[in-house]
Design a protein around this motif. Structure first.
Motif, PDB file in Angstrom:
ATOM      1  N   CYS A 133       0.840  -1.196   0.000  1.00 28.56           N
ATOM      2  CA  CYS A 133       0.000   0.000   0.000  1.00 28.56           C
ATOM      3  C   CYS A 133       0.877   1.248   0.000  1.00 28.56           C
ATOM      4  O   CYS A 133       0.585   2.226   0.670  1.00 28.56           O
ATOM      5  CB  CYS A 133      -0.943  -0.015   1.213  1.00 28.56           C
ATOM      6  SG  CYS A 133      -2.316   1.166   1.104  1.00 28.56           S
ATOM      7  N   GLU A 181      -3.541  -2.143  -3.334  1.00 27.62           N
ATOM      8  CA  GLU A 181      -4.230  -1.267  -2.380  1.00 27.62           C
ATOM      9  C   GLU A 181      -3.815   0.180  -2.611  1.00 27.62           C
ATOM     10  O   GLU A 181      -2.637   0.467  -2.869  1.00 27.62           O
ATOM     11  CB  GLU A 181      -3.886  -1.677  -0.943  1.00 27.62           C
ATOM     12  CG  GLU A 181      -4.091  -3.150  -0.630  1.00 27.62           C
ATOM     13  CD  GLU A 181      -5.546  -3.564  -0.606  1.00 27.62           C
ATOM     14  OE1 GLU A 181      -6.414  -2.679  -0.472  1.00 27.62           O
ATOM     15  OE2 GLU A 181      -5.808  -4.770  -0.723  1.00 27.62           O
ATOM     16  N   GLY A 203      -8.652   0.464  -3.583  1.00 30.07           N
ATOM     17  CA  GLY A 203      -7.933  -0.645  -4.181  1.00 30.07           C
ATOM     18  C   GLY A 203      -8.562  -1.132  -5.459  1.00 30.07           C
ATOM     19  O   GLY A 203      -9.664  -0.724  -5.847  1.00 30.07           O
TER      20      GLY A 203
END
Length: 405
Positions: A63, A92, A187
């Motif tokens: 992420c 993500e 995401g």
């Protein structure tokens, strides 16, 4: 907010809150009372360990706002009745403010679909403690409560002669080969569907930001946010399986309900029907399942444990049957026998692997509708000695069809 998030990380509060959140998640099993067996409890704590791995993989390692990556779901993590014939490529996002390009080649894959999602998360999620709120905190902050915001199937993508393609993700996507983002997008998930892994050339895909930022070191506030998201993923999935079982599936044993609302409530896409049910039987009983699949791209009937995981025999090709592996009856119907051993009556044996209860599903991709399903509870010994005549006089449990509720 970032200053407070930094302070929590540097001072150790963010890590302690993550650890306390795991304790809260572990206690969610109390909501099942005395029902779970020793085997199921062992699977429960293994399930939590897998969700910890899932949380770190997705929210800490994958992420990074400046370096997006498409990664498959971590090994042996079949969240929400994940099909063994389907891979999940995920990336993500912190939010949907950037634009991205996905480049790839489809290989010989017959079908895939891309979908973006959002999930409840406050802007100051790294600046606060969450463990003290327990399950109630999921209403405000739940990375597992996924809402699909846009999707694009491979049938809508332009490929060149070699199978290469490019898709742009943006809040203002192009009309062709474009996928829409929203400010709250967290995401993208690409579901790749295989008919036969041994004969299909797998696709290759990679994602990059259009503005091509340079990599930079991680910041303390970002790690605070990553720990919070990872902890809430474990708690969210623990509560999800409890809620689905206690409030829904356990109330209608040995039925399959094609509820679009249930499926779409957790990041589903409209290219498929996904029927869920809770199955229950004693060890020496079998469940004989009959249905006639609708015309579709792919279908799969799979048996899972109470925690919605594929049984441990799925890597051996057991615990499920598909459009491409099933044996069909002369009339085109499918006969499946769910039992701990094969009674030897033909059809399709699905090993329940010493489980007496769990979740099962029938998923059909690119279909016009869902089939009616008949389930016959019958003694396994009777099937072995009498064959299908053991079903004479057994009243089937009828379910199936499509529900909007």
């Amino acid at each position: 907010m970032s200053d407070r998030a930094r302070e929590r990380l540097v001072g150790g509060e963010a890590w302690e809150d993550f650890c306390e959140t795991l304790k809260v998640a572990g206690r969610v099993i109390d909501g099942f009372g005395e029902e779970p067996s020793d085997q199921e409890r062992a699977e429960w704590y293994r399930y939590l360990s897998r969700m910890v791995r899932n949380g770190f993989e997705r929210m800490v390692e994958n992420c990074e706002p400046d370096r997006p990556r498409l990664r498959d779901a971590p090994w042996r993590q079949s969240i929400n009745v994940q099909s063994p014939d389907q891979d999940h490529l995920m990336c993500e996002f912190v939010n949907g403010e950037h634009e991205y390009r996905i480049r790839g080649n489809r290989g010989t894959l017959p079908y895939f679909i891309m979908a973006t999602w959002s999930a409840p998360q406050p802007k100051d999620l790294g600046s606060r403690d969450w463990a003290t709120q327990g399950v109630a905190g999921l209403e405000e902050f739940d990375p597992t409560n996924l809402t699909t915001t846009s999707f694009l199937s491979s049938r809508e993508i332009d490929f060149d002669e070699a199978g290469d393609f490019e898709v742009i993700l943006s809040q203002k996507p192009p009309a062709r080969n474009g996928l829409g983002l929203e400010p709250a997008t967290t995401g993208i998930l690409i579901r790749t569907v295989f008919s036969d892994r041994s004969s299909v050339v797998a696709p290759t895909m990679e994602i990059s930001r259009l503005d091509d930022p340079k990599p930079r070191p991680i910041q303390a506030a970002e790690m605070s946010e990553g720990l919070a998201k990872a902890g809430q993923i474990v708690l969210g999935y623990a509560e999800l399986v409890r809620n689905w079982w206690v409030e829904n599936l356990s109330k209608r044993p040995n039925t399959i309900d094609f509820s679009e609302a249930t499926y779409l409530s957790n990041g589903g896409v409209l290219d498929r029907l996904h029927g869920f049910g809770g199955w229950q039987k004693p060890a020496e009983q079998a469940l004989v399942v009959r249905f006639t699949p609708n015309v579709c791209e792919h279908w799969i009937l799979q048996v899972c444990n109470r925690w919605q995981e594929n049984l441990d025999v799925y890597e051996d090709g057991q615990g499920y049957i598909t459009k491409f592996t099933a044996s069909y009856e002369e009339d085109g119907s499918v006969l499946a026998v769910m039992a701990d051993r094969d009674p030897g009556i033909g059809g399709n044996w699905i090993d329940t692997f010493e489980h007496e209860t769990g979740v099962f599903s029938l998923r059909l991709i690119q279909t016009e509708g869902g089939p009616d399903v008949a389930i016959y509870p019958v003694d396994l010994a009777a099937l072995e000695s009498e064959g299908l005549s053991a079903l004479d006089g057994v009243k089937p449990i009828l379910s199936g069809g499509v529900s909007d509720s």
